[in-house]
Design an enzyme around this catalytic site. Sequence first.
Site, PDB file in Angstrom:
ATOM      1  N   HIS A  23       0.811  -1.216   0.000  1.00 55.47           N
ATOM      2  CA  HIS A  23       0.000   0.000   0.000  1.00 55.47           C
ATOM      3  C   HIS A  23       0.846   1.268   0.000  1.00 55.47           C
ATOM      4  CE1 HIS A  23      -3.676   2.377   1.001  1.00 55.47           C
ATOM      5  NE2 HIS A  23      -4.243   1.366   0.406  1.00 55.47           N
ATOM      6  N   ASP A  57      -7.506   4.421   8.934  1.00 58.41           N
ATOM      7  CA  ASP A  57      -8.847   4.339   8.349  1.00 58.41           C
ATOM      8  C   ASP A  57      -9.034   3.078   7.513  1.00 58.41           C
ATOM      9  OD1 ASP A  57      -9.879   6.689   9.432  1.00 58.41           O
ATOM     10  OD2 ASP A  57      -8.984   7.919   7.863  1.00 58.41           O
ATOM     11  N   GLU A  92     -13.050  13.004  13.094  1.00 55.00           N
ATOM     12  CA  GLU A  92     -12.390  13.304  11.827  1.00 55.00           C
ATOM     13  C   GLU A  92     -13.210  14.355  11.096  1.00 55.00           C
ATOM     14  OE1 GLU A  92     -11.078  10.349   9.132  1.00 55.00           O
ATOM     15  OE2 GLU A  92      -9.926   9.204  10.613  1.00 55.00           O
TER      16      GLU A  92
END
Length: 548
Positions: free
Chosen positions: A127, A188, A299
Amino acid sequence: MEVKVFHLPLLLTRPVRKMREPAASSPQLKNFLSIRSFLLLLLSCIAAKLSLCFSTIPSSLLTLSLDGHLNFDEVQHVAKDFGNQYQLLPFAVLHPKTVTDIAITIKHVWQMGPHSELTVAARGHGHSLQGQAQAYRGVVVNMECLQSPIMQVHGGKFPYVDVSGGELWINILRESMKYGLAPKSWTDYLHLTVGGTLSNAGISGQAFRHGPQISNVHQLEVITGKGEVVRCSETQNEDLFHSVLGGLGQFGIITQARISLEPAPDKVKWIRLLYSDFNTFTRDQEHLISSENTFDYVEGFVIINRTGLLNNWRSSFSPQDPLQASQFESGGRTLFCLEVAKYFNLGQTDSIIEEVERLLSPLNYISSTLFLSEVSYIDFLDRVHISEVKLRSKGLWEVPHPWLNLLIPRSKVHRFAEEVFGNILTDTSNGPILIYPVKKSKWDNRTSVSIPEEDIFYLVAFLSSAVPSSTGTDGLDHILYQNKRILDFCESAHLGVKQYLPHYTRQEDWKTHFGPRWEAFVRRKSAYDPLRILAPGQRIFQKAVPLS
C-alpha cells in the site's frame, strides 16, 4: 515483443534445421554467407547479453539455506504498489516462512560488503504510494508470507496481543474481538500490515485520544541491517525501539510486535454534520478533542462542488430531520463535514442517545445536516473496505493514487485552507480530502517521526485517484501539478508543514524534513544499517537507486 530472460537460453540450445547450402558456383552464395554471418552475429550478441544479465544476479543468493524460498522469476507483482506510479524490478523476492529466513538473507547482503549494490525492502500489503517498498535490482521481502509468530491474545489488567510484522490489522481486530478486546488506535484502512503502519505512524480519528499506533506498542522484534534479530522496548534496546517506530524502514524490519489492547465495544453511533464556515468547523473540532468527555472518534473532510451528497449518504445514514435535510442546497459552496463516533455496548442504547445529544449541543453545525447511523464496531472500523470492494468491481481500484498527506500546525491551518480550498482547488477534487486535528502530547518525541512543533496540528490528506488515460483535470499529470502547487505554497508561506508518509528524491529535502532531528536520524542509520541496505525506495541515503 517481450521475452522472458530465463527462457532465452533455450533458443541457444535447441537444434536448428539444417539449411540447404547453394553450390559454390551459385550466384546466391554471397547472399547466403551474408545472411548466415548476420544470424551468427545476432545469436552471439544475445548470448553476450544473457551472460551479462545473469552475471549481475548475485549467484551467492542461490546458496542460502532457507525454510522459505527466493524467487528470481516471478518478481513483477512486487514492482508495483497502491500508488501505481513506479515499477522497479528487483532481482528476487524472498518468501520467508520464519524470521530466520529474513535474518539470513539480510546478513548475507551485509557480508557482501560496501561494494555490493544489493538492497532489501520489506513489502507488506503493497500500500505504499511512491515505490517505498520496492528495491530496484535488490531483494523484496514478502512479509505476508511470514508464518511466525502465531497471533496470541493476552488478557488481564493490561491486555495485549503478540503478532507478526506481516499480519493485517483486520485480522488482529477479528481475533482480539473473540476475547472482547481490540487495539486502541487505528488507520482508516485496516488491510495494512503491522510493520507497514508502525514504520510510519498509523493515524485515524482515535489519535487525539490514544495517539498514533506507534504510541500503543509495548515491544518489537526487529532485524537490523546487519542481519541481527533484536528484541526491543522502552526498557530494552530502547534506542532501536524508538528508532524503528516511525523510522520508514530505515533501521530494521519489524518481524513481531506487542500491541496494547482495550475492551472492545459492541456498537457505534456514527454521525456526520456539515459546516459552511471553516473557522466554525475547526473550532468545533478542537473543542471536541480538548474536552474531557467527548466522542471516541473525530475526523472531518472537505466537500468541493459536490451535489447530491446528502442523497448519497442516505443509503447508510438517516437525517435527524428528513424534511429539513431534503430542502438543503449546497449552492456550489465548499462545505466541511465533521465526522464523529461514540462507542457503546448492548444495553446502553437509551443512555447513549442522551450522551450523543449532550455532546452535539454546543456545536454550531448546519442544523438540517445532522445524519446518523448505527453500526457494529467492526463494520465501522472496516468501513473503507466496502468502498474498496465497489471500486474493484468497477476496475477503479488499481489506478494511480497520487496521494498527498500533510501535517499542518494549528496556527497556520486557516491560511492553508484559504489558499488551497479558495484558490488551488476550486472546481472539484479527485477524491476524499480528510482534515482533522490531533494533539502533540499523544506522540512520543523519541520516535523517528517528524511532526510540527505546536500542541495541536492537523492532518490534511488529499486522497486522489487518477484516470490512467486522461489528460484532463482527473488525469495523473494534473493532480501531480496540483500537489506541487500545494507544496510550493506551503514552502513559500513558511507554514511549517511536515509530510506524513513523506517522499523526497533529494537528501537535502530529507534534511529539511527532519530539521534538527536529522543528525540523530543519521546516527541511528549508522548504528543499525551502516551499509544502507534497508528500505532503498525511501531514497534517503546514497546506496538507494533513484526513482525515475
